[in-house]
Every structure is written in C-alpha cells, then in structure tokens.
Design a protein around this motif. Structure first.
Motif, PDB file in Angstrom:
ATOM      1  N   ALA A   1     -16.961  22.272  -5.648  1.00  0.00           N
ATOM      2  CA  ALA A   1     -16.749  21.542  -4.395  1.00  0.00           C
ATOM      3  C   ALA A   1     -16.144  20.156  -4.610  1.00  0.00           C
ATOM      4  CB  ALA A   1     -18.062  21.417  -3.637  1.00  0.00           C
ATOM      5  N   MET A   2     -16.382  19.559  -5.767  1.00  0.00           N
ATOM      6  CA  MET A   2     -15.906  18.191  -5.985  1.00  0.00           C
ATOM      7  C   MET A   2     -14.899  18.100  -7.125  1.00  0.00           C
ATOM      8  SD  MET A   2     -19.428  16.142  -5.251  1.00  0.00           S
ATOM      9  CE  MET A   2     -18.715  14.610  -5.749  1.00  0.00           C
ATOM     10  N   ASN A   3     -14.124  19.151  -7.354  1.00  0.00           N
ATOM     11  CA  ASN A   3     -13.188  19.100  -8.480  1.00  0.00           C
ATOM     12  C   ASN A   3     -11.779  18.663  -8.099  1.00  0.00           C
ATOM     13  OD1 ASN A   3     -12.335  21.418  -7.190  1.00  0.00           O
ATOM     14  ND2 ASN A   3     -12.091  22.600  -9.060  1.00  0.00           N
ATOM     15  N   SER A   4     -11.525  18.410  -6.837  1.00  0.00           N
ATOM     16  CA  SER A   4     -10.186  17.999  -6.405  1.00  0.00           C
ATOM     17  C   SER A   4     -10.087  16.473  -6.402  1.00  0.00           C
ATOM     18  CB  SER A   4      -9.899  18.522  -4.994  1.00  0.00           C
ATOM     19  OG  SER A   4      -8.723  17.917  -4.487  1.00  0.00           O
ATOM     20  N   ARG A   5      -9.173  15.932  -7.198  1.00  0.00           N
ATOM     21  CA  ARG A   5      -8.994  14.476  -7.245  1.00  0.00           C
ATOM     22  C   ARG A   5      -8.512  13.920  -5.908  1.00  0.00           C
ATOM     23  NH1 ARG A   5      -8.737  12.117 -12.575  1.00  0.00           N
ATOM     24  NH2 ARG A   5      -8.990  13.751 -14.106  1.00  0.00           N
ATOM     25  N   THR A   6      -7.612  14.639  -5.248  1.00  0.00           N
ATOM     26  CA  THR A   6      -7.119  14.120  -3.975  1.00  0.00           C
ATOM     27  C   THR A   6      -8.213  14.150  -2.911  1.00  0.00           C
ATOM     28  OG1 THR A   6      -6.137  16.273  -3.454  1.00  0.00           O
ATOM     29  CG2 THR A   6      -4.683  14.601  -4.399  1.00  0.00           C
ATOM     30  N   ASP A   7      -9.069  15.168  -2.933  1.00  0.00           N
ATOM     31  CA  ASP A   7     -10.202  15.179  -1.996  1.00  0.00           C
ATOM     32  C   ASP A   7     -11.129  14.004  -2.273  1.00  0.00           C
ATOM     33  OD1 ASP A   7      -9.225  17.454  -0.818  1.00  0.00           O
ATOM     34  OD2 ASP A   7     -10.739  18.803  -1.677  1.00  0.00           O
ATOM     35  N   LEU A   8     -11.388  13.725  -3.553  1.00  0.00           N
ATOM     36  CA  LEU A   8     -12.231  12.586  -3.925  1.00  0.00           C
ATOM     37  C   LEU A   8     -11.592  11.280  -3.443  1.00  0.00           C
ATOM     38  CD1 LEU A   8     -14.605  11.230  -5.405  1.00  0.00           C
ATOM     39  CD2 LEU A   8     -13.230  11.358  -7.491  1.00  0.00           C
ATOM     40  N   LEU A   9     -10.293  11.127  -3.665  1.00  0.00           N
ATOM     41  CA  LEU A   9      -9.607   9.916  -3.208  1.00  0.00           C
ATOM     42  C   LEU A   9      -9.638   9.785  -1.693  1.00  0.00           C
ATOM     43  CD1 LEU A   9      -6.546   9.886  -5.619  1.00  0.00           C
ATOM     44  CD2 LEU A   9      -8.505   8.334  -5.627  1.00  0.00           C
ATOM     45  N   ASP A  10      -9.498  10.895  -0.998  1.00  0.00           N
ATOM     46  CA  ASP A  10      -9.585  10.850   0.469  1.00  0.00           C
ATOM     47  C   ASP A  10     -10.971  10.382   0.912  1.00  0.00           C
ATOM     48  OD1 ASP A  10      -6.961  11.710   0.771  1.00  0.00           O
ATOM     49  OD2 ASP A  10      -7.519  13.811   1.108  1.00  0.00           O
ATOM     50  N   ARG A  11     -12.018  10.891   0.270  1.00  0.00           N
ATOM     51  CA  ARG A  11     -13.379  10.470   0.621  1.00  0.00           C
ATOM     52  C   ARG A  11     -13.587   8.994   0.287  1.00  0.00           C
ATOM     53  NH1 ARG A  11     -14.408  15.522  -1.579  1.00  0.00           N
ATOM     54  NH2 ARG A  11     -15.239  14.645  -3.500  1.00  0.00           N
ATOM     55  N   LEU A  12     -13.039   8.539  -0.828  1.00  0.00           N
ATOM     56  CA  LEU A  12     -13.160   7.123  -1.192  1.00  0.00           C
ATOM     57  C   LEU A  12     -12.429   6.229  -0.199  1.00  0.00           C
ATOM     58  CD1 LEU A  12     -12.816   7.235  -5.063  1.00  0.00           C
ATOM     59  CD2 LEU A  12     -14.816   6.521  -3.732  1.00  0.00           C
ATOM     60  N   ARG A  13     -11.251   6.645   0.222  1.00  0.00           N
ATOM     61  CA  ARG A  13     -10.511   5.859   1.222  1.00  0.00           C
ATOM     62  C   ARG A  13     -11.322   5.732   2.504  1.00  0.00           C
ATOM     63  NH1 ARG A  13      -5.027   8.687   1.929  1.00  0.00           N
ATOM     64  NH2 ARG A  13      -4.957   7.280   3.692  1.00  0.00           N
TER      65      ARG A  13
ATOM     66  N   GLN B   1       0.843  -1.193   0.000  1.00  0.00           N
ATOM     67  CA  GLN B   1       0.000   0.000   0.000  1.00  0.00           C
ATOM     68  C   GLN B   1       0.871   1.233   0.000  1.00  0.00           C
ATOM     69  OE1 GLN B   1      -2.555  -0.058   3.381  1.00  0.00           O
ATOM     70  NE2 GLN B   1      -3.958  -1.519   2.494  1.00  0.00           N
ATOM     71  N   CYS B   2       0.389   2.247  -0.680  1.00  0.00           N
ATOM     72  CA  CYS B   2       1.048   3.543  -0.624  1.00  0.00           C
ATOM     73  C   CYS B   2       0.427   4.327   0.513  1.00  0.00           C
ATOM     74  CB  CYS B   2       0.856   4.283  -1.946  1.00  0.00           C
ATOM     75  SG  CYS B   2       1.669   3.472  -3.332  1.00  0.00           S
ATOM     76  N   ARG B   3       1.255   4.972   1.285  1.00  0.00           N
ATOM     77  CA  ARG B   3       0.768   5.712   2.460  1.00  0.00           C
ATOM     78  C   ARG B   3       0.361   7.147   2.147  1.00  0.00           C
ATOM     79  NH1 ARG B   3      -0.812   1.792   5.452  1.00  0.00           N
ATOM     80  NH2 ARG B   3       0.800   0.274   5.823  1.00  0.00           N
ATOM     81  N   ASP B   4       0.799   7.689   1.002  1.00  0.00           N
ATOM     82  CA  ASP B   4       0.421   9.049   0.630  1.00  0.00           C
ATOM     83  C   ASP B   4       0.481   9.180  -0.889  1.00  0.00           C
ATOM     84  OD1 ASP B   4       3.159   9.455  -0.061  1.00  0.00           O
ATOM     85  OD2 ASP B   4       3.598  10.159   1.957  1.00  0.00           O
ATOM     86  N   TYR B   5       0.054  10.334  -1.398  1.00  0.00           N
ATOM     87  CA  TYR B   5      -0.006  10.513  -2.850  1.00  0.00           C
ATOM     88  C   TYR B   5       1.367  10.583  -3.490  1.00  0.00           C
ATOM     89  CZ  TYR B   5      -4.861  11.080  -1.814  1.00  0.00           C
ATOM     90  OH  TYR B   5      -6.125  10.854  -1.370  1.00  0.00           O
ATOM     91  N   ALA B   6       2.364  11.038  -2.758  1.00  0.00           N
ATOM     92  CA  ALA B   6       3.734  11.043  -3.286  1.00  0.00           C
ATOM     93  C   ALA B   6       4.199   9.610  -3.541  1.00  0.00           C
ATOM     94  CB  ALA B   6       4.683  11.747  -2.322  1.00  0.00           C
ATOM     95  N   ALA B   7       3.834   8.685  -2.662  1.00  0.00           N
ATOM     96  CA  ALA B   7       4.208   7.279  -2.846  1.00  0.00           C
ATOM     97  C   ALA B   7       3.501   6.675  -4.059  1.00  0.00           C
ATOM     98  CB  ALA B   7       3.892   6.476  -1.587  1.00  0.00           C
ATOM     99  N   VAL B   8       2.257   7.053  -4.285  1.00  0.00           N
ATOM    100  CA  VAL B   8       1.535   6.579  -5.469  1.00  0.00           C
ATOM    101  C   VAL B   8       2.251   7.062  -6.727  1.00  0.00           C
ATOM    102  CG1 VAL B   8      -0.620   6.736  -6.791  1.00  0.00           C
ATOM    103  CG2 VAL B   8      -0.700   6.490  -4.302  1.00  0.00           C
TER     104      VAL B   8
END
Length: 91
Positions: free
Chosen positions: A64-76, A6-13
C-alpha cells in the motif's frame, strides 16, 4: 527554475533535476523559516520514513505504501496544513 520556485508536477521536478540541479540548492538557500516552537510549544511532525524501514503494508494491502509519488502526494497534502511543523523522513 521558474519565477514561482515550485514545480507543479512530477515531470517538472524531473526536468529541473536534469537541467538545473543547482536550483534545488538555490531554493533551499532562499527559503523562509519561522520560529521552531509556536503557540503551545508542541511540534507536529509527519512521519514519512516508512519506505526506508520497509514498512509498506497497510492492513491487508502488503504494498500500500510502495509508490513514491503517492507518498509525495500525501506529504504535499500534510505540509499544506499550517499546523504541521516538519517531516521525519529518509532520502
């Protein structure tokens, strides 16, 4: 990819995708699955296709929903719930 798979953050991804893109396919091939239907026979699917449909507004906030990282955080957060069975999403 590391031992944890697993990647722990977006930099690792980003690093994995840049240095070992086959790691994603390997992780997919070795994932564990469970029966599709459990308990009451119903599925809880999280919808995450909003950006692909251009549905980015929430109330008075047009982006409100245009940030990919915010979307990924909500999905996680949603997928951490054992009652969630899957995701409806687009690439």
């Amino acid at each position: 990819m590391s031992d944890t798979s697993q990647c722990r953050d977006y930099a690792a991804v980003t690093k994995v995708r840049a240095t070992d893109p086959a790691a994603i396919a390997r992780a997919w091939a070795h994932r564990t699955t469970r029966p599709t239907l459990r308990g009451n026979g119903r599925l809880m699917i999280v919808a995450a296709d909003h950006p692909a449909r251009g549905a980015l507004a929430v109330g008075s906030r047009p982006t409100a929903m245009n940030s990919r990282t915010d979307l990924l955080d909500r999905l996680r957060a949603a997928l951490a719930d054992p009652g969630v069975d899957g995701v409806l999403a687009t690439a």
